[in-house]
Design an enzyme around this catalytic site. Sequence first.
Site, short mmCIF file in Angstrom:
data_model
loop_
_atom_site.label_atom_id
_atom_site.label_comp_id
_atom_site.label_asym_id
_atom_site.label_seq_id
_atom_site.Cartn_x
_atom_site.Cartn_y
_atom_site.Cartn_z
N HIS A 105 -3.93 -4.44 -0.39
CA HIS A 105 -3.53 -5.08 0.86
C HIS A 105 -3.59 -6.60 0.70
O HIS A 105 -4.67 -7.17 0.86
CB HIS A 105 -4.47 -4.64 1.99
CG HIS A 105 -4.22 -3.25 2.45
ND1 HIS A 105 -3.25 -2.92 3.36
CD2 HIS A 105 -4.78 -2.08 2.08
CE1 HIS A 105 -3.22 -1.62 3.56
NE2 HIS A 105 -4.15 -1.07 2.79
N CYS A 133 0.85 -1.21 0.00
CA CYS A 133 0.00 0.00 0.00
C CYS A 133 0.88 1.25 0.00
O CYS A 133 1.64 1.46 -0.93
CB CYS A 133 -0.99 -0.04 1.15
SG CYS A 133 -2.34 1.13 0.92
N GLU A 136 -2.71 -8.77 2.71
CA GLU A 136 -3.11 -9.37 4.00
C GLU A 136 -4.60 -9.22 4.25
O GLU A 136 -5.11 -9.76 5.23
CB GLU A 136 -2.29 -8.73 5.14
CG GLU A 136 -2.72 -7.33 5.58
CD GLU A 136 -2.25 -6.19 4.67
OE1 GLU A 136 -1.83 -6.45 3.52
OE2 GLU A 136 -2.34 -5.02 5.12
#
Lengths: 207, 251
Positions: A188, A79, A190
């Site tokens: 992202h 990001c 994750e």
Amino acid sequence: MVAIIDYGVGNLFSISRSFEFIGEKCVVTNDCKVISSASHIVLPGVGAFGDAMKKLTAAGLIPTLDECVSNGIPFLGVCLGMQLLYEKSYEYGTHDGLGYLKGEIYPIQPDLVDMNISLKIPHMGWNSLKILDKNNCLMRNTKEGEYVYFVHSFYAKNCSESIVATTEYGVEVPAVTACGNVFGCQFHPEKSGKCGLGILSAFAELS
Amino acid sequence: MITKRIIPCLDIRDGRVVKGVNFKNIKDIDDPIELAAFYNNSGADELVFYDITASFEGRKLFTGILSEVASRVFIPLTVGGNIKSVEDFDHVLKAGADKVSVNSGAIKNPTLIAEAAKKYGNQCVVLSMDVARVDGKYRIFAKGGREDTGIDALDWAMRGEQNGAGELVLNSIDTDGVRKGFDLEMLEEIGRRVSIPLIASGGAGKKEDFKTLFELDCVDAGLAAGIFHSKELIISDLKKYLKENGVPVRI
């Protein structure tokens, strides 16, 4: 051991849990010694570019990161962390970045206005990947058109050499970037379900 | 292409998922960790957790649950319920939340949104509004929908955006739990006035309600609880239906 750089920017809970989930050891750290001995480095980040560079500088981390990159250690920016890899940003002023990748960071909104496109900013939500460099090792677990989760208002431009995958949001947004051992994800991973975990696994498998 | 999001909402009380109708008659539904995993596997785009526990013990239980979900489910997690200060933001973010939803807290503390947006970024701050019609106007309600604040909902939404909220959840008290469809009229009125993502909540009763909802350009996501919790509507089936009907969704 994956070192996740802690410089007071953003939420590191999920990124460390996602590496643990895929069976990789990781450590959240701002200790130069720990970072230098890591097998992989992740630079996360949310918030403003200028602030983040100031914090990295104040924490004295930049010389260590530079050294790790030139030593060929796999390095992933996520990001804002990806945006920091570039040379410059025009987010609220002009700021120098880490300069590991060629290109600059610009706001999305004025480019949408120029093209008479009305879309909400930030670009927030799940968007699909168009893979330009199918042979890139970061994409080994990723299929064309898979969805990942974005939240951002700025994007990389003048960076065609490093683009691995893009997404479409009125403009072509560089989504995955790479040059040598340096990689970036604008989204992202994750927070991008199985697809994101696959990208993190591909990164962790690099040597 | 950016997709429309489907978001199940889990109201948590004393460690369990519960559900009420028109904000009342609260019933026990399920274990939050199991339910979160089920939603993740069936294609939910995000999860929202509202902590409706009053006790300190219940709150500790809540953050424990949150951390456990965040260690297993890798999609965005929003947390709300009794968020009154920047410290409350800090608390849930450290437990694994990605976004924090403020409601009554923003009414009581007018600087909360701006402070939190400055500290954590706009993307982290979700303004949740409980709205009902009063004398032909849209009004903001506080305390879980029990108290008319007298605040005009249209002004409140615009002010929230100006102060740095990155997303807006619009809960229509008038349609909540009734399952007769989303409050399209209210959504359109408010959606016209903001340019941040808008999440519609309250009233989903069948898959067609989501199709109708996403015909409104200003709506980015649909949030529901009861219809998903009861498994009358499975998110993967809903998304398949939406895709067949031309709504861009992540499958």
